[in-house]
Design a protein around this motif. Structure first.
Motif, mmCIF file in Angstrom:
data_model
loop_
_atom_site.group_PDB
_atom_site.id
_atom_site.type_symbol
_atom_site.label_atom_id
_atom_site.label_comp_id
_atom_site.label_asym_id
_atom_site.label_seq_id
_atom_site.Cartn_x
_atom_site.Cartn_y
_atom_site.Cartn_z
ATOM 1 N N TYR A 170 -100.008 71.124 -2.512
ATOM 2 C CA TYR A 170 -99.263 69.821 -2.871
ATOM 3 C C TYR A 170 -98.137 70.219 -3.825
ATOM 4 C CZ TYR A 170 -102.322 66.464 -0.958
ATOM 5 O OH TYR A 170 -103.399 65.758 -0.024
ATOM 6 N N VAL A 187 -98.548 61.045 -0.773
ATOM 7 C CA VAL A 187 -98.191 62.659 -0.552
ATOM 8 C C VAL A 187 -97.793 62.712 0.781
ATOM 9 C CG1 VAL A 187 -99.001 64.946 -0.609
ATOM 10 C CG2 VAL A 187 -99.947 63.327 -2.342
ATOM 11 N N ILE A 201 -103.974 64.202 -6.524
ATOM 12 C CA ILE A 201 -103.423 65.484 -7.057
ATOM 13 C C ILE A 201 -104.474 66.284 -7.629
ATOM 14 C CG2 ILE A 201 -101.474 66.476 -8.109
ATOM 15 C CD1 ILE A 201 -101.005 64.339 -6.176
ATOM 16 N N ASP A 214 -102.507 70.561 -7.739
ATOM 17 C CA ASP A 214 -101.770 70.906 -6.267
ATOM 18 C C ASP A 214 -102.762 70.199 -5.172
ATOM 19 O OD1 ASP A 214 -103.864 72.502 -6.447
ATOM 20 O OD2 ASP A 214 -102.456 74.465 -6.391
ATOM 21 N N GLY A 261 -98.465 67.448 2.063
ATOM 22 C CA GLY A 261 -99.400 66.727 2.941
ATOM 23 C C GLY A 261 -98.987 66.379 4.493
ATOM 24 N N PHE A 303 -94.623 62.842 -3.272
ATOM 25 C CA PHE A 303 -95.224 64.536 -3.332
ATOM 26 C C PHE A 303 -95.092 65.074 -2.065
ATOM 27 C CE2 PHE A 303 -97.562 62.240 -6.698
ATOM 28 C CZ PHE A 303 -97.565 63.365 -7.814
#
Length: 283
Positions: A29, A189, A211, A24, A201, A198
Motif C-alpha cells: 500500500y 485502497v 493500513i 503499508d 490494492g 491509497f
C-alpha cells in the motif's frame, strides 16, 4: 480475574507494541498523493495499543507515529479511523464486519462481540455483533480525543456499555483513514494511488481498506501475511487474528498484562470466502 480499580485509580489491562514503519497494509500500500497525507508523518502507523480501566470507564489508547489535525476535528485528530474489535464472550459474536468498509474477516474462533469505531467529528460509536447494518451505535458517554503527547488517540467508554474488562478479552486493532464518502467511512485502497485514495490494492472492493493492524512483524500471523491473505481472482477477503490470540510473547510483539492470563491458543485457519455470523453476545 483482573484487580478492581479503586476511586481515582486507573489500571492497565493489556498493552502491546506494534512495529514502526509498517503503515503499508500487506506490504504494497502507498499513501494518497495529496500533501495532506504526508507519508513521513506516520499518521496511520500504529505503534502501541493499551487497554485501561477505572471504576466507571474503559479506555483504549491507540498510539501512532504522529497525529496531524489537518482539518481541525474537535477531537484533535482528522485522519485516523481506528476500529477495535473485541472478543468478550466465548462461542458468540460474528466473524464478518457489521458493514462493508474494512473488507476483512475475523478468526471465527475469536469472533468479535463489541466494535469500538473511533473517529473524529463526533463519530466515535460502540456497536455489537447483534446489531444490523442500520444501527447508529451507542454514543452516549462515548468519546475520543488526542492526548497531549501528539501521538495517542484515547477512546473512553462507560463500563455499563462494554462491560468489565477481562484478561480473557481478545483484541483486533485496525488503523484506516477516515473518509466521509467511503464505505463505512473508510478511505478506499485502489490499484493506483490518487489524491484521495491509497494505492497498492485492487479496484474490486476485495482488498482490505486497512493500513496497519496490531500484529507481529514476522511469522505466519505477521501483518503482511494477514492483510495479504485476500485474493482478487477468488474474491476472497483477508482473515485477521487477535493480537493476543495466545499467551506467548512471539514474533516481536511485546505484551504486558496486570495478571497472568491463561489464554487458549488457536490453530491457523485456511482461507474461507463466505461471511460467517454467530449468535448474540452475552449481555
Amino acid at each position: 480475574t483482573l484487580p478492581q480499580a479503586c476511586a481515582g485509580q486507573t489500571l492497565t489491562v493489556w498493552e502491546a507494541d506494534d512495529p514502526v514503519g509498517d503503515d503499508d497494509g500487506p506490504g504494497t500500500y502507498t499513501y494518497p498523493t495529496n500533501p495532506a497525507f504526508s507519508p513521513f508523518s506516520g499518521i496511520f502507523d500504529l505503534t502501541h495499543f493499551k487497554v485501561l480501566h477505572d471504576p466507571e470507564s474503559v479506555y483504549f489508547d491507540i498510539t501512532v507515529a504522529g497525529i496531524a489535525n489537518t482539518w481541525n476535528a474537535p477531537e484533535g485528530f482528522s485522519h485516523q479511523l481506528i476500529n477495535v474489535y473485541v472478543d468478550t464472550t466465548p462461542n458468540a459474536g460474528r466473524a464478518d464486519t457489521l458493514r462493508d468498509g474494512p473488507f476483512v474477516l475475523f478468526d471465527p474462533r475469536h469472533a468479535w462481540d463489541v466494535n469500538i469505531k473511533i473517529m473524529g467529528w463526533g463519530g466515535t460509536r460502540v456497536y455489537f455483533a447483534s446489531d444490523d447494518t442500520s444501527s447508529s451505535g451507542v454514543y452516549e458517554g462515548v468519546f475520543a480525543e488526542a492526548l497531549p503527547d501528539g501521538k495517542t488517540i484515547r477512546a473512553a467508554l462507560p463500563k455499563r456499555v462494554v462491560g468489565e474488562p477481562s484478561d480473557a478479552w481478545k483484541y483486533y486493532v485496525l488503523a484506516a483513514s477516515q473518509d466521509g464518502y467511503g464505505p463505512d467511512n473508510h478511505r478506499p485502497v485502489m490499484a493506483k494511488a490518487g489524491a484521495w485514495v491509497f494505492g497498492g490494492g485492487s479496484d474490486l472492493d476485495v482488498n482490505p481498506n486497512v493500513i496497519d493492524i496490531l500484529a507481529p512483524e514476522s511469522g505466519p500471523r505477521s501483518q503482511h501475511n494477514q492483510l495479504g491473505s485476500w485474493s482478487e481472482p477468488e474474491r476472497r477477503l483477508a482473515v485477521l487474528y487477535p493480537a493476543n490470540a495466545d499467551n506467548r510473547v512471539t514474533f516481536g510483539i511485546r505484551a504486558v498484562t496486570v495478571v497472568a492470563a491463561a489464554l487458549l491458543s488457536v490453530a491457523v485457519l485456511g482461507y474461507f470466502a463466505a461471511k460467517a455470523v454467530r449468535g448474540r453476545p452475552g449481555s
